[in-house]
Motif scaffolding. Structure first.
Motif, PDB file in Angstrom:
ATOM      1  N   THR A 145      29.508  37.968  18.808  1.00 33.29           N
ATOM      2  CA  THR A 145      30.894  38.458  18.808  1.00 33.29           C
ATOM      3  C   THR A 145      31.703  37.828  19.930  1.00 33.29           C
ATOM      4  N   ILE A 146      31.115  37.737  21.113  1.00 29.64           N
ATOM      5  CA  ILE A 146      31.865  37.200  22.251  1.00 29.64           C
ATOM      6  C   ILE A 146      32.085  35.700  22.095  1.00 29.64           C
ATOM      7  N   VAL A 147      31.150  34.996  21.457  1.00 24.21           N
ATOM      8  CA  VAL A 147      31.357  33.574  21.174  1.00 24.21           C
ATOM      9  C   VAL A 147      32.546  33.403  20.217  1.00 24.21           C
ATOM     10  N   ALA A 148      32.611  34.246  19.200  1.00 23.73           N
ATOM     11  CA  ALA A 148      33.745  34.199  18.280  1.00 23.73           C
ATOM     12  C   ALA A 148      35.051  34.514  19.004  1.00 23.73           C
ATOM     13  N   ASP A 149      35.017  35.499  19.899  1.00 22.70           N
ATOM     14  CA  ASP A 149      36.213  35.840  20.671  1.00 22.70           C
ATOM     15  C   ASP A 149      36.688  34.654  21.502  1.00 22.70           C
ATOM     16  N   ALA A 150      35.740  33.980  22.138  1.00 25.13           N
ATOM     17  CA  ALA A 150      36.095  32.843  22.997  1.00 25.13           C
ATOM     18  C   ALA A 150      36.645  31.680  22.175  1.00 25.13           C
ATOM     19  N   LEU A 151      35.958  31.312  21.104  1.00 28.72           N
ATOM     20  CA  LEU A 151      36.360  30.133  20.343  1.00 28.72           C
ATOM     21  C   LEU A 151      37.632  30.340  19.543  1.00 28.72           C
ATOM     22  N   SER A 152      37.962  31.591  19.246  1.00 26.18           N
ATOM     23  CA  SER A 152      39.198  31.860  18.511  1.00 26.18           C
ATOM     24  C   SER A 152      40.438  31.531  19.341  1.00 26.18           C
ATOM     25  N   ILE A 155      39.075  23.584  18.275  1.00 31.45           N
ATOM     26  CA  ILE A 155      38.178  22.476  18.565  1.00 31.45           C
ATOM     27  C   ILE A 155      37.183  22.357  17.405  1.00 31.45           C
ATOM     28  N   PRO A 156      36.970  21.144  16.879  1.00 32.75           N
ATOM     29  CA  PRO A 156      35.976  20.984  15.810  1.00 32.75           C
ATOM     30  C   PRO A 156      34.629  21.583  16.210  1.00 32.75           C
ATOM     31  N   THR A 157      34.082  22.433  15.334  1.00 30.74           N
ATOM     32  CA  THR A 157      32.886  23.202  15.674  1.00 30.74           C
ATOM     33  C   THR A 157      31.819  23.057  14.603  1.00 30.74           C
ATOM     34  N   ARG A 202      32.897  36.194  11.351  1.00 30.46           N
ATOM     35  CA  ARG A 202      33.711  35.707  12.466  1.00 30.46           C
ATOM     36  C   ARG A 202      33.554  34.212  12.732  1.00 30.46           C
ATOM     37  N   LEU A 203      32.322  33.700  12.602  1.00 28.84           N
ATOM     38  CA  LEU A 203      32.082  32.319  13.017  1.00 28.84           C
ATOM     39  C   LEU A 203      32.233  31.301  11.885  1.00 28.84           C
ATOM     40  N   LEU A 204      31.886  31.676  10.667  1.00 30.92           N
ATOM     41  CA  LEU A 204      32.085  30.747   9.557  1.00 30.92           C
ATOM     42  C   LEU A 204      33.547  30.310   9.423  1.00 30.92           C
ATOM     43  N   PRO A 205      34.522  31.233   9.553  1.00 30.09           N
ATOM     44  CA  PRO A 205      35.918  30.799   9.441  1.00 30.09           C
ATOM     45  C   PRO A 205      36.375  29.872  10.570  1.00 30.09           C
ATOM     46  N   LEU A 206      35.623  29.809  11.666  1.00 28.09           N
ATOM     47  CA  LEU A 206      35.968  28.935  12.782  1.00 28.09           C
ATOM     48  C   LEU A 206      35.243  27.597  12.709  1.00 28.09           C
ATOM     49  N   SER A 207      34.414  27.400  11.676  1.00 24.53           N
ATOM     50  CA  SER A 207      33.506  26.261  11.641  1.00 24.53           C
ATOM     51  C   SER A 207      34.051  25.096  10.824  1.00 24.53           C
ATOM     52  N   GLY A 240      35.227  30.745   4.565  1.00 29.60           N
ATOM     53  CA  GLY A 240      36.072  30.073   5.540  1.00 29.60           C
ATOM     54  C   GLY A 240      35.527  28.810   6.147  1.00 29.60           C
ATOM     55  N   ALA A 241      34.241  28.518   5.940  1.00 26.89           N
ATOM     56  CA  ALA A 241      33.700  27.262   6.457  1.00 26.89           C
ATOM     57  C   ALA A 241      34.378  26.096   5.757  1.00 26.89           C
ATOM     58  N   GLN A 242      34.674  25.033   6.510  1.00 29.59           N
ATOM     59  CA  GLN A 242      35.339  23.880   5.916  1.00 29.59           C
ATOM     60  C   GLN A 242      34.371  22.992   5.146  1.00 29.59           C
ATOM     61  N   ALA A 243      33.103  23.008   5.531  1.00 30.02           N
ATOM     62  CA  ALA A 243      32.086  22.205   4.858  1.00 30.02           C
ATOM     63  C   ALA A 243      30.719  22.812   5.120  1.00 30.02           C
ATOM     64  N   VAL A 244      29.763  22.502   4.238  1.00 26.58           N
ATOM     65  CA  VAL A 244      28.392  23.005   4.350  1.00 26.58           C
ATOM     66  C   VAL A 244      27.438  21.829   4.203  1.00 26.58           C
ATOM     67  N   LEU A 245      26.514  21.702   5.141  1.00 29.86           N
ATOM     68  CA  LEU A 245      25.430  20.728   5.015  1.00 29.86           C
ATOM     69  C   LEU A 245      24.140  21.508   4.803  1.00 29.86           C
ATOM     70  N   LEU A 246      23.653  21.503   3.576  1.00 30.09           N
ATOM     71  CA  LEU A 246      22.411  22.198   3.244  1.00 30.09           C
ATOM     72  C   LEU A 246      21.243  21.250   3.494  1.00 30.09           C
ATOM     73  N   LYS A 247      20.385  21.629   4.439  1.00 27.75           N
ATOM     74  CA  LYS A 247      19.264  20.765   4.826  1.00 27.75           C
ATOM     75  C   LYS A 247      18.046  21.050   3.947  1.00 27.75           C
ATOM     76  N   GLY A 248      17.409  19.984   3.491  1.00 30.56           N
ATOM     77  CA  GLY A 248      16.300  20.130   2.551  1.00 30.56           C
ATOM     78  C   GLY A 248      14.926  19.937   3.147  1.00 30.56           C
ATOM     79  N   GLY A 249      14.812  20.070   4.460  1.00 28.63           N
ATOM     80  CA  GLY A 249      13.540  19.814   5.120  1.00 28.63           C
ATOM     81  C   GLY A 249      12.410  20.739   4.711  1.00 28.63           C
ATOM     82  N   HIS A 250      12.726  21.928   4.200  1.00 27.10           N
ATOM     83  CA  HIS A 250      11.685  22.875   3.820  1.00 27.10           C
ATOM     84  C   HIS A 250      11.150  22.627   2.410  1.00 27.10           C
ATOM     85  N   GLU A 251      11.760  21.717   1.679  1.00 23.84           N
ATOM     86  CA  GLU A 251      11.328  21.481   0.307  1.00 23.84           C
ATOM     87  C   GLU A 251      10.143  20.516   0.266  1.00 23.84           C
TER      88      GLU A 251
END
Length: 299
Positions: A111-118, A122-124, A150-155, A190-201
Protein backbone atom coordinates in the motif's frame (compact mmCIF):
# COMPACT_ATOMS: atom_id res chain seq x y z
CA UNK A 1 -0.83 2.36 12.12
CA UNK A 2 0.15 6.02 12.06
CA UNK A 3 2.98 6.77 9.68
CA UNK A 4 5.26 9.78 9.88
CA UNK A 5 6.25 10.11 6.27
CA UNK A 6 9.06 12.24 4.95
CA UNK A 7 6.94 14.41 2.67
CA UNK A 8 8.38 17.86 3.45
CA UNK A 9 4.92 19.31 2.82
CA UNK A 10 3.54 20.76 -0.39
CA UNK A 11 3.47 19.22 -3.83
CA UNK A 12 5.98 16.61 -4.96
CA UNK A 13 8.78 17.75 -7.21
CA UNK A 14 8.66 16.57 -10.79
CA UNK A 15 11.26 13.87 -11.36
CA UNK A 16 12.06 15.69 -14.60
CA UNK A 17 13.15 18.83 -12.77
CA UNK A 18 16.63 18.48 -11.34
CA UNK A 19 19.18 21.06 -10.15
CA UNK A 20 21.99 19.26 -12.00
CA UNK A 21 20.13 18.99 -15.29
CA UNK A 22 22.97 20.67 -17.19
CA UNK A 23 25.47 17.98 -16.19
CA UNK A 24 26.35 14.71 -17.86
CA UNK A 25 24.27 11.96 -16.28
CA UNK A 26 23.85 8.23 -16.00
CA UNK A 27 20.48 6.59 -16.70
CA UNK A 28 19.06 5.64 -13.29
CA UNK A 29 16.77 2.78 -12.29
CA UNK A 30 15.20 2.43 -8.84
CA UNK A 31 14.53 -1.10 -7.59
CA UNK A 32 11.86 -1.47 -4.93
CA UNK A 33 12.37 -5.04 -3.71
CA UNK A 34 13.56 -7.40 -1.00
CA UNK A 35 17.12 -8.33 -0.08
CA UNK A 36 18.38 -11.84 -0.88
CA UNK A 37 21.24 -12.82 1.43
CA UNK A 38 22.47 -15.41 -1.09
CA UNK A 39 22.95 -12.72 -3.74
CA UNK A 40 21.08 -14.47 -6.55
CA UNK A 41 17.74 -12.68 -6.56
CA UNK A 42 16.05 -9.57 -5.20
CA UNK A 43 17.93 -6.32 -4.69
CA UNK A 44 21.29 -8.00 -5.19
CA UNK A 45 20.33 -9.45 -8.58
CA UNK A 46 18.80 -6.12 -9.59
CA UNK A 47 21.96 -4.16 -8.85
CA UNK A 48 24.10 -6.72 -10.70
CA UNK A 49 21.77 -6.47 -13.69
CA UNK A 50 21.82 -2.67 -13.71
CA UNK A 51 25.62 -2.67 -13.54
CA UNK A 52 25.88 -5.28 -16.30
CA UNK A 53 23.67 -3.18 -18.57
CA UNK A 54 25.41 0.14 -17.95
CA UNK A 55 22.84 1.96 -15.83
CA UNK A 56 23.02 3.36 -12.30
CA UNK A 57 21.01 1.42 -9.73
CA UNK A 58 19.31 2.81 -6.63
CA UNK A 59 17.22 0.84 -4.13
CA UNK A 60 14.31 0.93 -1.74
CA UNK A 61 14.46 -2.26 0.33
CA UNK A 62 11.08 -3.69 1.32
CA UNK A 63 12.17 -6.78 3.24
CA UNK A 64 15.21 -8.72 4.41
CA UNK A 65 15.40 -12.45 3.79
CA UNK A 66 17.70 -15.10 5.23
CA UNK A 67 18.03 -17.48 2.31
CA UNK A 68 20.42 -19.50 0.20
CA UNK A 69 20.17 -21.64 -2.92
CA UNK A 70 18.24 -24.30 -1.01
CA UNK A 71 15.46 -22.12 0.36
CA UNK A 72 14.24 -19.16 2.40
CA UNK A 73 14.78 -19.61 6.13
CA UNK A 74 13.07 -16.43 7.31
CA UNK A 75 12.05 -12.94 6.24
CA UNK A 76 11.48 -9.59 7.90
CA UNK A 77 9.47 -6.79 6.33
CA UNK A 78 10.83 -3.24 6.55
CA UNK A 79 8.48 -0.69 8.13
CA UNK A 80 6.13 1.00 5.62
CA UNK A 81 7.40 4.41 6.75
CA UNK A 82 10.98 3.47 5.91
CA UNK A 83 10.02 2.01 2.54
CA UNK A 84 8.15 5.19 1.63
CA UNK A 85 11.02 7.41 2.73
CA UNK A 86 13.55 5.42 0.72
CA UNK A 87 11.47 5.83 -2.44
CA UNK A 88 10.93 9.56 -1.97
CA UNK A 89 14.58 10.17 -1.07
CA UNK A 90 15.76 8.53 -4.30
CA UNK A 91 13.12 9.96 -6.65
CA UNK A 92 13.37 13.53 -5.36
CA UNK A 93 17.17 13.67 -5.68
CA UNK A 94 18.46 11.08 -8.16
CA UNK A 95 15.48 11.20 -10.57
CA UNK A 96 15.22 7.63 -11.90
CA UNK A 97 14.16 7.12 -15.50
CA UNK A 98 12.51 3.78 -14.67
CA UNK A 99 11.37 1.82 -11.63
CA UNK A 100 11.28 -1.92 -11.01
CA UNK A 101 9.04 -3.38 -8.28
CA UNK A 102 9.79 -6.82 -6.86
CA UNK A 103 9.06 -8.40 -3.48
CA UNK A 104 6.54 -6.41 -1.41
CA UNK A 105 6.11 -8.78 1.57
CA UNK A 106 2.77 -7.61 2.99
CA UNK A 107 -0.29 -5.43 2.53
CA UNK A 108 1.13 -2.45 4.41
CA UNK A 109 4.29 -2.32 2.32
CA UNK A 110 2.39 -2.81 -0.95
CA UNK A 111 0.00 0.00 0.00
CA UNK A 112 2.73 2.47 0.90
CA UNK A 113 4.62 1.71 -2.33
CA UNK A 114 1.44 2.52 -4.26
CA UNK A 115 1.02 5.71 -2.22
CA UNK A 116 4.57 6.79 -3.01
CA UNK A 117 4.53 5.98 -6.73
CA UNK A 118 1.16 7.61 -7.30
CA UNK A 119 2.93 10.94 -6.72
CA UNK A 120 5.07 10.51 -9.81
CA UNK A 121 4.83 9.52 -13.45
CA UNK A 122 7.78 7.18 -14.01
CA UNK A 123 7.77 4.06 -16.23
CA UNK A 124 7.33 1.13 -13.84
CA UNK A 125 7.98 -2.59 -14.31
CA UNK A 126 6.01 -4.70 -11.82
CA UNK A 127 7.32 -8.19 -11.11
CA UNK A 128 4.58 -9.71 -8.91
CA UNK A 129 6.90 -11.84 -6.74
CA UNK A 130 4.72 -14.22 -4.73
CA UNK A 131 6.67 -17.42 -4.12
CA UNK A 132 10.41 -18.14 -4.18
CA UNK A 133 12.01 -20.75 -6.46
CA UNK A 134 12.07 -23.11 -3.47
CA UNK A 135 8.36 -22.63 -2.75
CA UNK A 136 8.48 -20.09 0.13
CA UNK A 137 5.66 -17.50 0.07
CA UNK A 138 7.09 -13.98 -0.26
CA UNK A 139 3.82 -12.02 -0.55
CA UNK A 140 0.92 -12.23 1.89
CA UNK A 141 -2.49 -13.14 0.49
CA UNK A 142 -4.09 -9.80 1.39
CA UNK A 143 -1.24 -7.96 -0.34
CA UNK A 144 -2.23 -9.60 -3.64
CA UNK A 145 -5.39 -7.52 -3.75
CA UNK A 146 -3.36 -4.33 -3.26
CA UNK A 147 -1.14 -5.36 -6.16
CA UNK A 148 -4.21 -5.81 -8.36
CA UNK A 149 -6.13 -2.74 -7.24
CA UNK A 150 -3.35 -0.18 -6.67
CA UNK A 151 -0.16 -1.22 -8.43
CA UNK A 152 -1.38 -2.69 -11.72
CA UNK A 153 -2.88 0.68 -12.76
CA UNK A 154 0.52 2.31 -12.13
CA UNK A 155 2.44 -0.27 -14.17
CA UNK A 156 3.91 0.16 -17.62
CA UNK A 157 4.45 -3.59 -17.67
CA UNK A 158 3.65 -6.49 -15.35
CA UNK A 159 5.77 -9.65 -15.64
CA UNK A 160 4.06 -12.69 -14.03
CA UNK A 161 5.13 -16.27 -14.53
CA UNK A 162 2.47 -18.95 -15.07
CA UNK A 163 1.69 -19.62 -11.36
CA UNK A 164 1.61 -15.87 -10.59
CA UNK A 165 -0.71 -15.22 -13.53
CA UNK A 166 -3.03 -18.00 -12.40
CA UNK A 167 -3.09 -16.53 -8.88
CA UNK A 168 -3.73 -12.96 -10.03
CA UNK A 169 -6.50 -13.94 -12.43
CA UNK A 170 -7.96 -17.10 -10.80
CA UNK A 171 -7.80 -18.65 -14.28
CA UNK A 172 -6.27 -21.85 -15.61
CA UNK A 173 -3.56 -21.27 -18.22
CA UNK A 174 -3.28 -24.43 -20.29
CA UNK A 175 -4.18 -23.04 -23.72
CA UNK A 176 -3.26 -19.97 -25.77
CA UNK A 177 -6.84 -18.77 -25.53
CA UNK A 178 -6.81 -18.99 -21.72
CA UNK A 179 -3.51 -17.07 -21.58
CA UNK A 180 -4.96 -14.35 -23.80
CA UNK A 181 -8.05 -14.09 -21.60
CA UNK A 182 -5.90 -13.81 -18.48
CA UNK A 183 -3.78 -11.11 -20.08
CA UNK A 184 -6.90 -9.26 -21.15
CA UNK A 185 -8.09 -9.33 -17.54
CA UNK A 186 -4.88 -7.78 -16.20
CA UNK A 187 -4.97 -5.15 -18.93
CA UNK A 188 -8.54 -4.34 -17.93
CA UNK A 189 -7.28 -3.63 -14.39
CA UNK A 190 -5.01 -0.89 -15.72
CA UNK A 191 -1.69 -2.46 -16.64
CA UNK A 192 -0.40 -1.07 -19.93
CA UNK A 193 1.20 -4.37 -20.97
CA UNK A 194 1.69 -7.93 -19.70
CA UNK A 195 4.71 -10.17 -20.22
CA UNK A 196 3.67 -13.73 -19.41
CA UNK A 197 6.80 -15.77 -18.68
CA UNK A 198 6.81 -19.40 -19.76
CA UNK A 199 9.71 -20.70 -17.70
CA UNK A 200 7.50 -23.09 -15.72
CA UNK A 201 6.26 -24.91 -18.81
CA UNK A 202 7.71 -28.22 -19.97
CA UNK A 203 9.26 -28.81 -23.38
CA UNK A 204 12.28 -28.08 -25.51
CA UNK A 205 11.52 -24.36 -25.73
CA UNK A 206 10.44 -21.65 -23.32
CA UNK A 207 8.13 -18.96 -24.67
CA UNK A 208 7.43 -15.58 -23.08
CA UNK A 209 4.52 -13.60 -24.56
CA UNK A 210 4.12 -9.82 -24.52
CA UNK A 211 0.49 -8.66 -24.62
CA UNK A 212 -0.28 -5.01 -25.38
CA UNK A 213 -3.40 -3.03 -26.10
CA UNK A 214 -3.61 -1.53 -29.61
CA UNK A 215 -6.86 0.35 -29.62
CA UNK A 216 -9.50 -2.27 -28.90
CA UNK A 217 -7.23 -5.13 -29.96
CA UNK A 218 -4.50 -6.99 -28.06
CA UNK A 219 -1.23 -7.57 -29.88
CA UNK A 220 1.02 -10.51 -29.03
CA UNK A 221 4.78 -10.86 -29.34
CA UNK A 222 6.12 -14.38 -28.76
CA UNK A 223 9.74 -14.71 -27.60
CA UNK A 224 10.90 -18.33 -27.70
CA UNK A 225 14.29 -19.73 -26.69
CA UNK A 226 15.61 -23.30 -26.31
CA UNK A 227 15.26 -24.77 -22.82
CA UNK A 228 18.57 -24.77 -20.94
CA UNK A 229 19.31 -27.87 -18.85
CA UNK A 230 20.42 -26.31 -15.55
CA UNK A 231 19.42 -25.86 -11.91
CA UNK A 232 20.79 -22.31 -11.93
CA UNK A 233 17.53 -20.41 -12.33
CA UNK A 234 17.43 -18.56 -9.00
CA UNK A 235 16.54 -14.93 -9.59
CA UNK A 236 15.65 -15.21 -13.28
CA UNK A 237 12.39 -13.30 -12.85
CA UNK A 238 14.06 -10.53 -10.85
CA UNK A 239 16.83 -10.30 -13.42
CA UNK A 240 14.49 -10.15 -16.43
CA UNK A 241 12.29 -7.40 -14.99
CA UNK A 242 15.35 -5.40 -13.96
CA UNK A 243 16.84 -5.79 -17.42
CA UNK A 244 13.65 -4.46 -19.01
CA UNK A 245 13.75 -1.43 -16.70
CA UNK A 246 17.44 -0.91 -17.50
CA UNK A 247 16.92 -0.97 -21.26
CA UNK A 248 13.99 1.44 -20.92
CA UNK A 249 16.22 3.77 -18.89
CA UNK A 250 18.73 3.56 -21.75
CA UNK A 251 16.04 4.92 -24.06
CA UNK A 252 14.49 1.84 -25.67
CA UNK A 253 10.73 1.57 -26.24
CA UNK A 254 8.93 -1.16 -24.30
CA UNK A 255 8.84 -3.76 -27.09
CA UNK A 256 12.55 -3.37 -27.84
CA UNK A 257 13.43 -3.31 -24.12
CA UNK A 258 11.59 -6.61 -23.61
CA UNK A 259 13.36 -8.19 -26.59
CA UNK A 260 16.81 -7.07 -25.43
CA UNK A 261 16.10 -8.15 -21.85
CA UNK A 262 15.00 -11.58 -23.07
CA UNK A 263 18.28 -11.92 -24.97
CA UNK A 264 20.22 -10.84 -21.88
CA UNK A 265 18.58 -13.28 -19.46
CA UNK A 266 18.95 -16.13 -21.96
CA UNK A 267 22.69 -15.51 -22.26
CA UNK A 268 23.01 -15.07 -18.47
CA UNK A 269 21.39 -18.47 -17.92
CA UNK A 270 23.57 -20.13 -20.55
CA UNK A 271 26.74 -18.54 -19.17
CA UNK A 272 26.02 -19.75 -15.63
CA UNK A 273 24.43 -23.09 -16.46
CA UNK A 274 27.41 -25.25 -15.40
CA UNK A 275 28.65 -23.17 -12.45
CA UNK A 276 28.30 -24.60 -8.92
CA UNK A 277 27.05 -22.08 -6.36
CA UNK A 278 25.42 -23.72 -3.34
CA UNK A 279 23.52 -26.99 -3.19
CA UNK A 280 20.20 -25.92 -4.68
CA UNK A 281 19.01 -23.48 -7.34
CA UNK A 282 22.07 -21.43 -8.23
CA UNK A 283 22.13 -17.94 -9.78
CA UNK A 284 22.55 -16.89 -13.39
CA UNK A 285 25.75 -15.21 -14.58
CA UNK A 286 24.70 -11.56 -14.52
CA UNK A 287 28.11 -10.23 -15.54
CA UNK A 288 28.88 -12.48 -18.50
CA UNK A 289 29.49 -9.48 -20.79
CA UNK A 290 29.00 -6.16 -18.96
CA UNK A 291 28.30 -2.98 -20.89
CA UNK A 292 30.14 0.24 -20.05
CA UNK A 293 28.16 2.76 -18.03
CA UNK A 294 26.03 4.87 -20.36
CA UNK A 295 26.55 8.63 -20.03
CA UNK A 296 24.39 11.26 -21.71
CA UNK A 297 23.95 15.01 -21.82
CA UNK A 298 20.63 15.97 -20.30
CA UNK A 299 18.87 18.72 -22.19
Amino acid sequence: MELKLNNEGGSPKSHLSHPSAHLRRYPVVLSIAGSDSSGGAGIQADLKTFSALGVYGATAITAITAQNTVGVNSQLAISPEMVYNQIVAVVEDIAPSAIKIGMLANKEVATIVADALSRYNIPTILDPVMVSSSGHRLLSLDAQEVVKERLLPLSTLVTPNIPEMETLTAMSLTTAEEKLSAAQYLLSLGAQAVLLKGGHEEGDTKCDTLYRLDGSNITQLHLSTPTVATKNIHGTGCTLSSAIAAFMARGLALREAVQEAKNYITEAILSGADIAIGNGFGPVNHLFNPLPMQVYEER
